[in-house]
Design an enzyme around this catalytic site. Structure first.
Site, PDB file in Angstrom:
ATOM      1  CE1 TYR A 143      -5.024  -1.146  -1.023  1.00 28.17           C
ATOM      2  CE2 TYR A 143      -6.260  -1.920   0.870  1.00 28.17           C
ATOM      3  CZ  TYR A 143      -6.141  -1.751  -0.490  1.00 28.17           C
ATOM      4  OH  TYR A 143      -7.131  -2.205  -1.306  1.00 28.17           O
ATOM      5  CE  LYS A 194       1.539   2.614 -14.691  1.00 29.65           C
ATOM      6  NZ  LYS A 194       1.275   2.726 -16.162  1.00 29.65           N
ATOM      7  CG  ASP A 227      -0.345  -0.058 -17.981  1.00 28.80           C
ATOM      8  OD1 ASP A 227       0.634  -0.792 -17.699  1.00 28.80           O
ATOM      9  OD2 ASP A 227      -0.233   0.955 -18.705  1.00 28.80           O
ATOM     10  CG  ASP A 251      -8.045  -4.103  -3.861  1.00 31.43           C
ATOM     11  OD1 ASP A 251      -8.667  -5.100  -3.461  1.00 31.43           O
ATOM     12  OD2 ASP A 251      -8.552  -2.969  -3.968  1.00 31.43           O
ATOM     13  CG  ASP A 255     -11.917  -7.414  -7.096  1.00 30.40           C
ATOM     14  OD1 ASP A 255     -11.528  -8.153  -6.170  1.00 30.40           O
ATOM     15  OD2 ASP A 255     -12.855  -6.601  -6.970  1.00 30.40           O
TER      16      ASP A 255
HETATM   17  C1  IPM Z   1      -9.936  -7.033  -0.526  1.00 30.52           C
HETATM   18  C2  IPM Z   1     -10.901  -5.917  -0.210  1.00 30.52           C
HETATM   19  C3  IPM Z   1     -10.276  -5.069   0.890  1.00 30.52           C
HETATM   20  C4  IPM Z   1      -9.049  -4.417   0.330  1.00 30.52           C
HETATM   21  C5  IPM Z   1     -11.220  -4.038   1.521  1.00 30.52           C
HETATM   22  C6  IPM Z   1     -12.494  -4.662   2.015  1.00 30.52           C
HETATM   23  C7  IPM Z   1     -10.532  -3.286   2.626  1.00 30.52           C
HETATM   24  O1  IPM Z   1     -11.210  -5.202  -1.361  1.00 30.52           O
HETATM   25  O2  IPM Z   1      -9.590  -7.788   0.397  1.00 30.52           O
HETATM   26  O3  IPM Z   1      -9.561  -7.157  -1.674  1.00 30.52           O
HETATM   27  O4  IPM Z   1      -9.121  -3.385  -0.333  1.00 30.52           O
HETATM   28  O5  IPM Z   1      -7.972  -4.962   0.572  1.00 30.52           O
HETATM   29 MG    MG Z   2     -10.427  -6.034  -3.140  1.00 33.10          MG
END
Ligand code: IPM
Ligand code: MG
Length: 369
Positions: A143, A194, A227, A251, A255
């Site tokens: 990032y 990884k 993975d 990230d 999710d």
């Molecule tokens: C998160 C989001 C952010 C990220 C974006 C909005 C920059 O996906 O907080 O998970 O990628 O960190």
């Molecule tokens: Mg995210």
């Protein structure tokens, strides 16, 4: 009564302001009950800040953030700002806050609330009672790594570059948070990278193991490739307690973990900095759901993730365990009473608006006070 707790509220875009409004009511409730008074200030962030000041985060708001004891963040972004140049996109505000406040430890709990078990796309026996914590490194890795950019080559074709990079100190400081969290939970940490293909992953694995052996031998440490971790999260998520991983894998995996619960509208997060000599950390609390522009302004959004983020703030920034437990309990009781916003609607429950969810939560808090 405690006072002078400096709280910066950044509602942002989309459903951010409307879910935050319900949290304000809880802040006021705590004040009314003379439990705690926060010294609150509000600022613009994301698209809202861009519209008013031409930047997603002004230096003034950044300075307020530096001075705050905690930040409550709503959400940023929306179609209106998607075509803006990279540097002024709403998301840049979040990345700047993370970087300049040094918020390297991102706690993303994935918890399945019993009344919502049907909301998960996974079988109930796989997710019942799920309570895992994804700890994502938040200020390093690809990032922020340099070099980065898009360059045009001599032949006219282009080359996009990002750099995945981690140092010992970056790995160790997030590792410490992971082991400390583990000790307060089921004492299990799974470190994810990884190492089979990336040197930064190999270093990550070695440093985690060294830290473990030196300072946290009482915590169970395992290592897993990212993975495989994605696969294990949907196969048998309850094998995990704390997962610690880098910025990009975190990230993705958070999710995935969030969706195990079936209700993104329920998940809070905390982003914490290094503790200073008094033990205080810079901190930003934020619901995991985004700005959800499609339902913004319709009084439909689920305010509970923002509410649980507020509870995390009480717990992690102000050591107010009892009050944090109260907010968590009020959320659970609101669900037990069958109150549901559209995102977590099931047959046999009542579909209510954002504000009615807030009303119910306040009534539940009244019962607990
Ligand atoms: C998160 C989001 C952010 C990220 C974006 C909005 C920059 O996906 O907080 O998970 O990628 O960190
Ligand atoms: Mg995210």
């Amino acid at each position: 009564m405690t006072s002078n707790k400096k709280l910066l509220i950044l509602p942002g875009d989309g459903i951010g302001p409307e879910v935050m409004r319900q949290v304000y009511r809880v802040v006021e409730w705590f004040d009314r009950k003379r439990i705690v008074r926060f010294d609150t200030a509000e600022g613009l962030v994301g698209g809202a800040a861009y519209d008013s000041a031409g930047t997603p985060l002004t230096d003034e708001t950044m300075a307020q953030a530096q001075a705050a004891d905690a930040i409550l963040f709503g959400a940023v972004g929306g179609p209106k700002w998607e075509k803006l140049p990279f540097a002024v996109r709403p998301e840049r505000a979040l990345l700047r806050l993370r970087k300049e406040l040094g918020l390297f430890a991102n706690l993303r709990p994935a918890i399945v609330f019993d009344p919502l078990i049907g909301a998960s796309t996974l079988k109930p026996e796989i997710v019942r009672g799920l309570d895992i914590m994804i700890l994502r490194e938040l200020t390093g890795g690809v990032y922020f790594g340099e070099p980065r950019g898009i360059e045009t080559r001599a032949d006219g074709t282009r080359r996009g570059v990002n750099t995945q990079v981690y140092t010992t100190s970056e790995i160790v400081r997030v590792g410490r948070v992971a082991f400390e969290l583990g000790r307060k939970r089921k004492n299990k940490v799974c470190s994810v990278e990884k190492a089979n293909v990336m040197e930064s992953g190999e270093l990550w694995r070695e440093e985690m193991q060294t830290l473990h052996d030196a300072d946290y031998p009482d915590v169970e440490l395992t290592h897993m490739y990212a993975d495989n971790c994605a696969m294990q999260l949907v196969r048998n998520p309850k094998q995990f307690d704390v997962i610690v991983t880098d910025n990009l894998f975190g990230d993705l995996l958070s999710d995935c973990a969030a969706m195990l619960t079936g209700s993104l509208g329920m998940l809070p997060s905390a982003s914490l900095g290094e503790a200073d000599s008094t033990g205080r950390r810079k901190a930003l609390y934020e619901p995991v759901h985004g700005s959800a522009p499609d339902i913004a302004g319709k009084d439909m959004a689920n305010p509970l993730a923002c509410m649980l983020s507020f509870a995390m703030m009480l717990r992690h920034s102000f050591d107010m365990t009892e009050q944090a437990d109260m907010v968590d309990a009020a959320v659970r009781n609101t669900l037990e009473r069958g109150m549901r916003t559209t995102d977590i609607m099931q047959t046999g429950t009542a579909r209510v608006s954002t504000s009615v969810m807030g009303d119910t939560l306040l009534r539940e808090l009244d019962k607990l006070a």
